[in-house]
Every structure is written in structure tokens, then in C-alpha cells.
Write a protein that holds these residues in place. Structure first.
Motif, PDB file in Angstrom:
ATOM      1  N   UNK A 169       7.004 -29.572  19.393  1.00  0.00           N
ATOM      2  CA  UNK A 169       7.789 -29.965  18.217  1.00  0.00           C
ATOM      3  C   UNK A 169       6.843 -30.294  17.077  1.00  0.00           C
ATOM      4  N   UNK A 170       7.270 -30.096  15.830  1.00  0.00           N
ATOM      5  CA  UNK A 170       6.391 -30.355  14.685  1.00  0.00           C
ATOM      6  C   UNK A 170       5.851 -31.772  14.683  1.00  0.00           C
TER       7      UNK A 170
ATOM      8  N   UNK B 190       8.234 -23.704  12.184  1.00  0.00           N
ATOM      9  CA  UNK B 190       7.662 -22.583  12.968  1.00  0.00           C
ATOM     10  C   UNK B 190       6.706 -23.036  14.034  1.00  0.00           C
ATOM     11  N   UNK B 191       6.402 -24.320  14.049  1.00  0.00           N
ATOM     12  CA  UNK B 191       5.484 -24.858  15.067  1.00  0.00           C
ATOM     13  C   UNK B 191       6.043 -24.680  16.469  1.00  0.00           C
ATOM     14  N   UNK B 192       7.362 -24.948  16.632  1.00  0.00           N
ATOM     15  CA  UNK B 192       7.942 -24.905  17.979  1.00  0.00           C
ATOM     16  C   UNK B 192       7.897 -23.517  18.597  1.00  0.00           C
TER      17      UNK B 192
ATOM     18  N   UNK C 280      12.287 -19.959   7.557  1.00  0.00           N
ATOM     19  CA  UNK C 280      12.488 -18.513   7.754  1.00  0.00           C
ATOM     20  C   UNK C 280      11.178 -17.748   7.929  1.00  0.00           C
ATOM     21  N   UNK C 281      10.066 -18.403   7.728  1.00  0.00           N
ATOM     22  CA  UNK C 281       8.781 -17.721   7.918  1.00  0.00           C
ATOM     23  C   UNK C 281       8.490 -17.555   9.408  1.00  0.00           C
ATOM     24  N   UNK C 282       7.918 -16.394   9.769  1.00  0.00           N
ATOM     25  CA  UNK C 282       7.553 -16.111  11.174  1.00  0.00           C
ATOM     26  C   UNK C 282       6.159 -16.656  11.413  1.00  0.00           C
ATOM     27  N   UNK C 283       6.051 -17.939  11.578  1.00  0.00           N
ATOM     28  CA  UNK C 283       4.774 -18.584  11.764  1.00  0.00           C
ATOM     29  C   UNK C 283       4.863 -20.045  11.366  1.00  0.00           C
ATOM     30  N   UNK C 284       3.748 -20.710  11.369  1.00  0.00           N
ATOM     31  CA  UNK C 284       3.719 -22.148  11.099  1.00  0.00           C
ATOM     32  C   UNK C 284       2.926 -22.429   9.829  1.00  0.00           C
TER      33      UNK C 284
END
Length: 713
Positions: free
Chosen positions: A62-63, A54-56, A32-36
Motif C-alpha cells: 500500500x502507498x 500505482x504503488x500497490x 490512471x498512470x501505469x506505474x508509481x
């Protein structure tokens, strides 16, 4: 995919003192975090041990592509221009055992570049060595681009502000500068914007030449909230006065409170000077600098309106006597200098409240205000006559130029500008008739004379259209044998109203009306046709002389003469052109070329009125002329005036030295005839041998001459 992405140990799910959490819960939180979120080893490649989902959305990868550097490393993700900076920054933070915080660019899977905010901490083992790095990478592209756009806007504004040609300012309502750009400092003559702000603390009194302009500026601001093209005179730092144009507006805060004024300043001194020059040219004479006809009318109208009770407004029309003689004999440049001299002399005779204007040509008009009586006016006119008549040097020579003045008075002679000018003009012509170098007050009977002059000009135009002119011919005789050897064509006007009119009565009017050129052309055509008609009739072949006016010398005279000879069928050798001495010397270089071109046609050329002007012997030698005509004013007095006799002898001698014929005109008695014959004059003409004759009478004279010649044989 999620299991692979998390790939965490049981120790990572529990921390001392915290409630144990399941991997599933942690997975949900990270997703749910806006980031990686990531964890990487502290090796050179920053090998990823953990990468959140959040990586994608952040990178397009892809992570698992980053996990354990399977497809690319963290270093490869960073834009190549930023890698060194990021590596150095994180390394420094780890050495100093503090959190890192850095912004950089990454290259996404689709090749696009995005800005990210990378921040995190080092994880240390029991021995205090860095075991791993944990961090959070967030997309900040929009914020970064907005910040860059703002910086660019600020840079552009600053560039415009600093480099603008126009001055830019902000001032407080009480009249001090808050901010100015370099251009404004230059316009006002200060070394720098800072120098201007420090030195110019009171706009009203230090800047504006007329302090009330600041009040007007404030009034417009209060009324409209802005000013446009607000023109004022201001002081530069060195005291010079310049013109500026301001555009400004009032700036208020959200509560509506006035904070400051801001605007631009343009230096318009050159434009104002140009506008003033244009206005001056529209109202002043270019040669003398005096007011012109337009300004004269306006000034005279104001003088009439401002006349004090019991006084007169006077209009004096001044015309130079024989100015045309100066202009024709010495040239327009000398004539222009004379006009400028006269203008200054007239100015010296007037008060500050009076005016002198140039009406045109050699005519000036004076407007004298609040004159009490004719005695005072007469005194002023005598002073003007004397001032104009003062000697005027030209090179080594000295001229005495006089003037004729006509005077009209308001309200006695007229109630409006046009009437006063017209009546002053009428009075001036009366002064001319009275012998020049005098003044005349207007009198009602003068209107009749003006009407006669106008009637004369109208009648002249009609005479040309209706062929009312006639040519008379005066014979020229040889002093050696008394035979007719030529004739001079002289114009007369057969007016239906006035019978025969002599040329001295209408030629000046023709010159004034611009009709002398077509009249001169008519004379030349008519004389050539008539001479050819005499020859066709078998009469004595003689050259006929035609006078050329100064204005004809400015026309395409050469082509015209050639066309007349061709159309009439007259051989050029039977045509003689008489050109006055003053015309010959008006523009000697140009005249030499013109005379050579005329001479190449085969005709004869004589210099008329010789002795009344001035001739350079060097030029006279170069002129392709055939004869000199001694002016009748010298011939008239040769029997009783030693000076006239000496002049005539000298002219005859000079002409013969130059291989020129000498013609004496105006011979009226036997004494003159004998003197001329004894002194070797070649030809004569005058009443003693025959008055100008009509075509019919001169035809009879030629027939008699032919009979006499045959009898003599």
C-alpha cells in the motif's frame, strides 16, 4: 486512503502560470498512470513524501507503507544486488544536474522480483540545493525478460555458430562468402573465418575440384530451394583435395528476392575412403589386390559386349603346378608370398586393356580383349608361362614354379561368361594332363573329360556313403630274417562302374572335394578293427601302418585316434601312423606338440616319403618318431644311380645315429634287396615280397607265417 496517499500541500496544487487544479483532479490523473509516481527527500534513506496509488499494483505494498518510510524505505524496496548501482547512478545525475534514468529490480511484497524503469528529476530550492526528488517508476519486467531471452538466444546461436563441429556458411548467389564459422575455416584449411572470407572469393573455381558441381548446386537451389547431402570434392587452402557434404537452402526477403544461401558443411573424406575400401574389398582379392571373381564376371561381360568386329575376347585360366607342395612344405605364409609374386608377374605380361583376376586358391583368370588370332594368343601364353617359371628365391633356396593354362575364346567357344570360364577350366585340366607348364586351347571333346571329373566327385561321395572302399594290406619284412613284422593299410575303391580303382586315380579328387578327412577316418577305424580281428583269431600280432593326410593333421586327430583305439579294442602299440616329411615340416613347432601327444597314446610314428622334402636335423631330432621310410623314387635307382645309392646310404646312417628304424618301400628286385641288406636297412616292403593284398589273402599269409614260424622252432 487516497487522502493519506496524496497528502499534498496547497502549493503543490498550483504552479505559476498554470490554471489552478484541484487535488481531486490530480489524484485521478495519477491513479490512471501505469506505474508509481513518487516524491522523496534528498536524504540517505530517500524518505517518501508522496506515493501514488500505482504503488500497490507495482510493488504489492500500500502507498502508506512507503510514505515517510512507515513500514519500509525506498532503499529496502530495491533488490539488494542493485542498490549500490541505483544509489550511485542517481547521485551522479543529481551532481551533474541532469535527469536520472535507471533500470533495476525490486522485491515485491510477495517476495517476487520485478524489473522497473525508474526515471526522474531533482527539485532545487532558492539557494540551488536539492530539496527533493520526483520520479516515476514503471514495470518493465516483460520487456526486460524478452530482451534477456533475445540476448540468450543470440548468445546460444553465436555459441553454436562459433563452436559447431560442422562448418556453417552464408554465401551470395554469385559465389562469395558473407559469413563462415571457425569450423568451416578449419575444414578448408584457413587460419580464421576472416582469412577464408578474404581469400576465397570465387567458390566455383577456387573451391570445387569439378567446377560443374557449383552449377549443379545452383540448379538444385533454383529447382528445389535447397540441397541435401550434396557431396563434392573440394580444394583446401594447401591444395589437398577432400570430400565434403553440404546441406543448404536459399534465403529470400519478404518480396521474394533471393538474398543469400546458407547451410552447413561436413568433412566426409574418411567416410568416402572407407566406402571406397569397402567397394574395393567387395571387388578385389585381399591377398594379391587383384580383381576377384565378382569383378571378373562384370569385366568379362563388358569385354564381350565391347568386342570389336572380327576380333576375339580371350579367357585364360592359369593354375600353378604343384602349389600344394609349396604350401604344405614351406607353410601358408610362403605360399601367400608366392601368390603375390605370381600376380605381379601376370600383370607385367598384359596390356592396360586386359585384366588378371584371382579366381581363388592358386587359380588366376586373364581376360584379353580384341585378339586377332591364335598365333598372337599363343605368343601371350608363352610369355606368361615364361614369366611364371622365372626362379623364385625363398631364403637361401630357389624354386621354379610352373603353370598350366587353359584358353577359351569368344564367340567361338561360348557366348556367355559362365560358358567361357567353364571351357577355359576344361582346357587347363588338359594342360595338366599334358605334363604341366603348357597351355591348351579349348576343344569340344574336352567337355567329356570335365563331365568325367564331375562324375568322379559325385561317385566318391556315394562311395563313402555306401561303403564301396576296401583296405588292402602290404607286408613289411625284416631284412635280418625275412619274417613279416608289419603291414601297411592301403585303400582301394570297389566302384560298381569301374571295378577296382587305384588310389592315385581318386585321392586327388577326394582332396579337391574335401572328402579326404572322412575317408582317412574310415581307413583308420577299419584298419584298427581288422588288426584286432586278426589278433582275436590267434594270428601273428603285428603293427599296421596307416597314412595320415595333411588335412587330418588339422583336425582333432589326437582325440580321434584315442577314440578309435578304445572302440576297436586294439592296443596302441599295434598301430603305426605314417606322416609325410612335408607335413611334418609344415609347421614344425605345432607338429612337435601334436606328435608328442600322439606318442603319449603308445602308438608308433614313422616319417613317410623321406628325402623328397626337406628336414632340419635339429627338428628331426626333436620329433618323437620311430622310423624313416625311404621314398621309392630313391630305392628304384639305387642299383644303377650313384646319387640315389648315396642318398639311401646317408638316410640309413642318419636314422641309426638317431636310433630310428629304416624302412625302404618300393623294393621290386633282388639287386635292390641285396643293396639294402648290405647297407643295414631294417625293413622293406614292395612287390618283390608281396603286392597289396585283400583281407582274405593277407589273412592266409599271416597263417602261413605262423606255420612257418612254428616249423622253424
Amino acid at each position: 486512503m487516497k487522502t493519506a496517499a496524496l497528502s499534498v500541500s496547497s502549493e503543490e496544487c498550483f504552479q505559476p502560470g498554470l490554471i489552478p487544479r484541484s487535488p481531486r483532479l490530480l489524484e485521478t490523473l495519477l491513479a490512471n498512470l501505469d506505474g508509481m509516481v513518487y516524491r522523496c527527500r534528498a536524504d540517505a534513506q530517500r524518505t517518501m513524501e508522496f506515493v501514488s496509488e500505482g504503488c500497490l499494483p507495482l510493488t504489492g505494498h500500500l502507498p502508506e507503507a512507503l510514505l515517510l518510510n512507515q513500514q519500509l524505505s525506498f532503499e529496502q524496496l530495491i533488490h539488494e544486488d542493485d542498490r549500490e548501482l541505483v544509489r550511485w547512478h542517481i547521485g551522479e545525475c543529481l551532481r551533474q544536474r541532469r535527469r536520472f534514468d535507471v533500470e533495476c529490480r525490486i522485491v515485491c511484497a510477495d517476495g517476487s522480483v520485478r524489473w522497473v524503469w525508474d526515471r526522474g528529476v531533482a527539485i532545487y530550492n532558492a539557494t540551488g540545493e536539492v530539496e527533493a526528488v520526483e520520479g516515476f517508476m514503471q514495470d518493465v519486467t516483460e520487456r526486460k525478460e524478452a530482451a534477456q531471452a533475445l540476448q540468450e538466444a543470440e548468445r546460444r546461436y553465436r555459441s553454436i555458430f562459433e563452436n559447431a563441429i560442422e562448418g556453417v556458411f552464408q554465401t551470395t548467389p554469385d559465389g562469395t562468402y558473407i559469413a563462415v564459422n571457425p569450423a568451416l575455416a578449419r575444414i578448408y584449411g584457413y587460419r580464421s573465418p576472416e582469412d577464408l572470407i578474404v581469400s576465397l572469393r570465387d567458390i566455383r573455381h577456387q573451391l570445387y575440384v569439378e567446377s560443374e558441381r557449383r552449377s549443379e548446386f545452383m540448379r538444385l537451389m533454383e529447382q528445389h530451394g535447397s540441397v541435401s547431402n550434396f557431396e563434392s570434392r573440394v580444394y583446401r587452402r594447401d591444395g589437398d583435395i577432400i570430400w565434403i557434404s553440404e546441406n543448404a537452402r536459399a534465403v529470400h526477403d519478404d518480396a521474394g528476392t533471393l538474398m543469400f544461401y546458407e547451410g552447413t558443411v561436413e568433412a566426409i573424406t574418411e567416410r568416402k575412403l572407407y566406402e571406397a575400401e569397402i567397394r574395393h574389398q567387395a571387388t578385389h582379392d585381399a591377398l594379391t589386390g587383384l580383381p576377384n571373381r565378382n569383378m571378373l564376371h562384370d569385366h568379362l561381360q563388358r569385354a564381350i559386349q565391347a568386342r570389336q568386329k572380327g576380333s576375339m575376347t580371350v579367357v585364360a585360366f592359369v593354375d600353378l603346378d604343384q602349389f600344394k607342395y609349396i604350401n604344405d612344405s614351406l607353410g601358408h605364409q610362403v605360399g601367400d608370398e608366392l601368390l603375390k609374386t605370381v600376380a605381379q608377374r601376370l600383370l607385367s605380361c598384359l596390356r592396360d586393356t586386359d585384366m588378371v583376376a584371382r579366381q581363388g586358391g592358386d587359380e588366376f583368370v586373364l581376360v584379353l580383349q580384341n585378339q586377332s588370332g591364335e598365333a598372337g594368343i599363343a605368343e601371350v601364353m608363352q610369355r606368361i608361362l615364361a614369366a611364371v617359371a622365372r626362379p623364385w628365391p625363398v631364403g637361401e633356396r630357389e624354386f621354379h614354379i610352373t603353370s598350366s593354362i587353359g584358353v577359351s575364346r569368344y564367340p567361338e567357344d561360348g557366348k556367355d561368361v559362365e560358358t567361357l570360364l567353364k571351357k577355359a577350366d576344361s582346357a587347363m585340366y588338359k594342360a595338366k594332363e599334358q605334363g604341366r607348364n603348357n597351355f591348351q586351347f579349348f576343344a569340344p571333346w574336352m567337355d567329356t573329360q570335365v563331365s568325367n571329373r564331375l562324375d568322379m566327385l559325385i561317385s566318391l561321395r556315394r562311395a563313402l556313403d555306401q561303403e564301396e572302399f576296401r583296405l588292402f594290406y602290404q607286408p613289411k619284412l625284416s631284412l635280418s630274417n625275412g619274417r613279416i613284422i608289419g603291414a601297411e593299410a592301403l585303400i582301394r575303391w570297389q566302384s560298381p562302374e569301374q571295378s577296382m580303382v587305384a588310389p592315385d586315380r581318386f585321392i586327388p579328387f577326394a582332396e579337391e572335394a574335401g572328402l579326404i578327412v572322412p575317408i582317412g577316418e574310415w581307413v583308420l577305424r577299419t584298419a584298427c578293427r581288422q588288426n584286432r580281428a586278426w589278433q582275436d583269431a590267434g594270428l601273428l600280432a603285428i603293427p599296421v601302418a596307416v597314412n595320415i593326410s595333411p588335412r587330418q593333421m588339422n583336425q582333432s586327430l589326437i582325440d580321434f585316434v584315442a577314440n578309435v583305439l578304445r572302440d576297436s579294442g586294439l592296443a596302441a602299440s599295434w598301430l603305426e601312423l605314417e606322416i609325410t616329411e612335408n607335413v611334418v615340416m609344415k609347421d614344425a613347432e605345432k607338429t612337435v606338440a601334436t606328435l608328442h601327444a600322439l606318442k603319449s597314446l603308445g602308438l608308433k610314428i614313422s616319417v613317410d616319403d623321406f628325402g623328397t622334402g626337406y628336414s632340419s636335423l635339429s627338428y628331426l631330432r626333436r620329433f618323437p618318431v620311430d622310423a624313416l621310410k625311404i621314398d621309392k623314387s630313391f630305392v628304384r635307382d639305387i642299383a644303377r644311380d650313384a646319387d640315389s645309392a648315396a642318398i639311401v646310404k646317408a638316410v640309413i646312417s642318419l636314422a641309426h645315429i638317431l636310433n630310428l628304424r629304416v624302412i625302404a618301400e618300393g623294393v621290386e628286385d633282388e639287386q635292390q634287396h641285396d643293396f639294402l641288406r648290405e647297407n643295414g636297412c631294417d625293413e622293406v616292403q614292395g612287390y618283390y615280397f608281396g603286392k597289396p593284398m585283400s583281407v582274405e589273402d593277407f589273412t592266409l599269409r599271416l597263417r602261413d607265417e605262423a606255420i612257418r614260424g612254428a616249423a622253424g622252432k
